[in-house]
Scaffold this motif. Structure first.
Motif, PDB file in Angstrom:
ATOM      1  N   PHE A  72      37.229  51.580  32.358  1.00 35.44           N
ATOM      2  CA  PHE A  72      38.368  50.771  32.798  1.00 35.44           C
ATOM      3  C   PHE A  72      38.452  50.612  34.316  1.00 35.44           C
ATOM      4  N   SER A  73      37.835  51.559  35.035  1.00 33.95           N
ATOM      5  CA  SER A  73      37.939  51.480  36.501  1.00 33.95           C
ATOM      6  C   SER A  73      37.232  50.221  37.029  1.00 33.95           C
ATOM      7  N   GLN A  74      36.305  49.689  36.235  1.00 32.99           N
ATOM      8  CA  GLN A  74      35.558  48.491  36.670  1.00 32.99           C
ATOM      9  C   GLN A  74      36.327  47.190  36.452  1.00 32.99           C
ATOM     10  N   ILE A  75      37.367  47.261  35.624  1.00 36.92           N
ATOM     11  CA  ILE A  75      37.962  46.013  35.137  1.00 36.92           C
ATOM     12  C   ILE A  75      38.584  45.161  36.249  1.00 36.92           C
ATOM     13  N   SER A  76      39.379  45.799  37.114  1.00 39.70           N
ATOM     14  CA  SER A  76      40.048  45.019  38.175  1.00 39.70           C
ATOM     15  C   SER A  76      39.035  44.270  39.033  1.00 39.70           C
ATOM     16  N   ARG A  77      37.972  45.000  39.424  1.00 41.05           N
ATOM     17  CA  ARG A  77      36.956  44.393  40.287  1.00 41.05           C
ATOM     18  C   ARG A  77      36.278  43.224  39.558  1.00 41.05           C
ATOM     19  N   SER A  78      36.012  43.434  38.265  1.00 41.10           N
ATOM     20  CA  SER A  78      35.338  42.379  37.493  1.00 41.10           C
ATOM     21  C   SER A  78      36.234  41.160  37.313  1.00 41.10           C
ATOM     22  N   ILE A  79      37.530  41.404  37.151  1.00 41.20           N
ATOM     23  CA  ILE A  79      38.463  40.269  37.024  1.00 41.20           C
ATOM     24  C   ILE A  79      38.422  39.447  38.315  1.00 41.20           C
ATOM     25  N   GLU A  80      38.450  40.155  39.439  1.00 41.06           N
ATOM     26  CA  GLU A  80      38.400  39.455  40.730  1.00 41.06           C
ATOM     27  C   GLU A  80      37.130  38.622  40.855  1.00 41.06           C
ATOM     28  N   GLU A  81      36.025  39.246  40.433  1.00 35.79           N
ATOM     29  CA  GLU A  81      34.735  38.550  40.517  1.00 35.79           C
ATOM     30  C   GLU A  81      34.747  37.312  39.617  1.00 35.79           C
ATOM     31  N   ALA A  82      35.263  37.487  38.397  1.00 34.65           N
ATOM     32  CA  ALA A  82      35.284  36.366  37.445  1.00 34.65           C
ATOM     33  C   ALA A  82      36.177  35.230  37.939  1.00 34.65           C
ATOM     34  N   CYS A  83      37.181  35.584  38.737  1.00 33.81           N
ATOM     35  CA  CYS A  83      38.157  34.566  39.186  1.00 33.81           C
ATOM     36  C   CYS A  83      37.904  34.087  40.607  1.00 33.81           C
ATOM     37  N   LYS A  84      36.779  34.485  41.178  1.00 32.54           N
ATOM     38  CA  LYS A  84      36.495  34.158  42.582  1.00 32.54           C
ATOM     39  C   LYS A  84      36.674  32.655  42.879  1.00 32.54           C
ATOM     40  N   ALA A  85      36.068  31.833  42.024  1.00 31.77           N
ATOM     41  CA  ALA A  85      36.106  30.384  42.262  1.00 31.77           C
ATOM     42  C   ALA A  85      37.547  29.871  42.212  1.00 31.77           C
ATOM     43  N   LYS A  86      38.314  30.399  41.263  1.00 35.68           N
ATOM     44  CA  LYS A  86      39.710  29.952  41.120  1.00 35.68           C
ATOM     45  C   LYS A  86      40.532  30.366  42.342  1.00 35.68           C
ATOM     46  N   ILE A  87      40.331  31.594  42.801  1.00 36.46           N
ATOM     47  CA  ILE A  87      41.088  32.088  43.963  1.00 36.46           C
ATOM     48  C   ILE A  87      40.748  31.241  45.197  1.00 36.46           C
ATOM     49  N   GLU A  88      39.459  30.901  45.325  1.00 30.31           N
ATOM     50  CA  GLU A  88      39.032  30.034  46.452  1.00 30.31           C
ATOM     51  C   GLU A  88      39.709  28.673  46.377  1.00 30.31           C
ATOM     52  N   ARG A  89      39.736  28.104  45.155  1.00 33.62           N
ATOM     53  CA  ARG A  89      40.364  26.787  44.949  1.00 33.62           C
ATOM     54  C   ARG A  89      41.843  26.836  45.348  1.00 33.62           C
ATOM     55  N   ASP A  90      42.521  27.920  44.884  1.00 36.68           N
ATOM     56  CA  ASP A  90      43.942  28.105  45.226  1.00 36.68           C
ATOM     57  C   ASP A  90      44.123  28.134  46.738  1.00 36.68           C
ATOM     58  N   LYS A  91      43.252  28.909  47.399  1.00 32.43           N
ATOM     59  CA  LYS A  91      43.365  29.083  48.855  1.00 32.43           C
ATOM     60  C   LYS A  91      43.305  27.735  49.556  1.00 32.43           C
ATOM     61  N   LYS A  92      42.344  26.907  49.099  1.00 30.67           N
ATOM     62  CA  LYS A  92      42.167  25.592  49.718  1.00 30.67           C
ATOM     63  C   LYS A  92      43.410  24.733  49.559  1.00 30.67           C
ATOM     64  N   ARG A  93      44.122  24.978  48.436  1.00 29.73           N
ATOM     65  CA  ARG A  93      45.354  24.201  48.203  1.00 29.73           C
ATOM     66  C   ARG A  93      46.576  24.871  48.835  1.00 29.73           C
ATOM     67  N   GLY A  94      46.318  25.943  49.540  1.00 28.54           N
ATOM     68  CA  GLY A  94      47.419  26.639  50.218  1.00 28.54           C
ATOM     69  C   GLY A  94      48.180  27.606  49.328  1.00 28.54           C
ATOM     70  N   ILE A  95      47.647  27.832  48.130  1.00 31.84           N
ATOM     71  CA  ILE A  95      48.311  28.805  47.234  1.00 31.84           C
ATOM     72  C   ILE A  95      47.662  30.170  47.479  1.00 31.84           C
ATOM     73  N   ILE A  96      48.422  31.063  48.040  1.00 30.05           N
ATOM     74  CA  ILE A  96      47.845  32.371  48.370  1.00 30.05           C
ATOM     75  C   ILE A  96      48.667  33.472  47.697  1.00 30.05           C
ATOM     76  N   GLY A  97      47.950  34.404  47.084  1.00 34.03           N
ATOM     77  CA  GLY A  97      48.632  35.581  46.532  1.00 34.03           C
ATOM     78  C   GLY A  97      49.273  35.369  45.172  1.00 34.03           C
ATOM     79  N   ARG A  98      49.017  34.210  44.540  1.00 28.58           N
ATOM     80  CA  ARG A  98      49.560  34.059  43.174  1.00 28.58           C
ATOM     81  C   ARG A  98      48.691  34.870  42.214  1.00 28.58           C
ATOM     82  N   PRO A  99      49.318  35.766  41.409  1.00 31.32           N
ATOM     83  CA  PRO A  99      48.498  36.605  40.540  1.00 31.32           C
ATOM     84  C   PRO A  99      47.743  35.787  39.486  1.00 31.32           C
ATOM     85  N   VAL A 100      46.589  36.271  39.121  1.00 33.47           N
ATOM     86  CA  VAL A 100      45.798  35.660  38.048  1.00 33.47           C
ATOM     87  C   VAL A 100      46.484  36.001  36.730  1.00 33.47           C
TER      88      VAL A 100
END
Ligand code: G4P
Length: 281
Positions: A94-122
């Protein structure tokens, strides 16, 4: 045996609910059984989760073969899918899960950032076929989670969210998928791990197929457990197991039905060793 039409009414309802919930989800966490990563996968998930971030979790790794686990992780990783190996019952991996979620959502987080959405939880949702361990997984995560949050606007009333950390919220109700019997082998594998109700199956026939496969792929496993001669015909092996285990019917006949149950139960609980039924192609 494999002509099982297994699409009960509640599955239609489950699918409808999931289609509804998935609209507000960013990440689909697909839970698979590490012993049968292909047969425990529902191909419709690609359609249902189109446009979402994806994470594959191979559960029940305490029962599967460690070498095959590595190969399966490579198989999914090669397809560009972030993959984690866990044992939900003992909260391992389970210790790997958070990091893997972040990795899986990298593209989405980047897209959000470009649209000025920062810190919205996945927002994540667990999906999988019955028995794969969805509830056990969510309960284990829940125990580690920081808080449970209540209803949210735009979410079906009564839905609960588990806040895993500041970046991730998980819907506490899993999406139930139905297994796909696309080949006889898929049905067979689902039956062997116990995903199909044993009452609608001929367990003797099932255990014979399993014994046949096991003596070829894992020679010595049955001998070690039951002290029987594996060179015999499969049916004779089953009878020998019955005798060794004292399963005798009237007239001193071996009770092969009882022996079949013992073999399947022993496989399902890991007593025959760590065994993976499917290997990556
Ligand atoms: P579901 O929501 O997807 O339908 O599955 P659920 O969590 O109910 O789990 C189905 C069965 O699988 C349960 O066993 C559960 O304990 C077991 N399980 C879940 N994750 C793991 C795992 O990582 N390893 C092992 N070995 N087992 C796991 P059960 O027989 O129904 O109940 P019980 O034996 O826990 O009482």
């Amino acid at each position: 045996m494999m002509n099982v039409s297994w699409y009960p009414g509640h599955m239609t309802k489950a699918k409808r609910m999931m289609q509804e919930d998935i609209k507000i989800i960013d990440l689909v966490i697909e839970l698979l059984d590490a012993r049968i990563p292909i047969s425990s996968r529902n191909p419709d998930i690609d359609e249902l989760a189109r446009g979402k971030s994806r994470l594959v979790i191979l559960n029940k790794s305490d029962l599967s073969d460690p070498g095959e686990n590595e190969r399966w992780i490579r198989y999914f990783t090669d397809k560009g899918i972030v993959t984690v190996l866990i044992d939900s019952k003992r909260s391992k991996g389970f210790s790997q899960i958070s990091r893997s979620i972040e990795e899986a959502c990298k593209a989405k987080i980047e897209r959000d950032k470009k649209r000025g959405i920062i810190g919205r939880p996945v927002r994540a949702m667990v999906v999988g076929i019955p028995n794969v361990g969805k509830s056990t997984f969510i309960n284990s995560l829940c125990r580690r989670a920081s808080t449970k949050t209540g209803n949210k606007p735009g979410v079906t009333k009564g839905k609960q969210w588990i806040r895993l950390n500041k970046n991730v919220e998980l819907l506490d109700t899993p999406g139930i998928l139905w297994p796909k019997f696309e080949s006889e082998q898929t049905g067979l594998h689902l039956a062997i791990i116990g995903s199909i109700n044993d009452e609608i199956l001929d367990e003797t026939e099932l255990s014979i197929k399993f014994i046949e496969w096991l003596t070829n792929s894992h020679p010595g496993a049955l001998h070690k457990r039951y002290d029987i001669n594996e060179d015999e015909e499969t049916y004779v092996i089953l009878q020998d197991i019955a005798r060794k285990r004292g399963c005798i019917k009237k007239g001193n006949e071996p009770d092969h039905e009882k022996a079949a149950k013992i073999v399947l139960d022993d496989f399902r609980s890991g007593q025959l060793g760590n065994i993976t039924l499917e290997i990556p192609s």
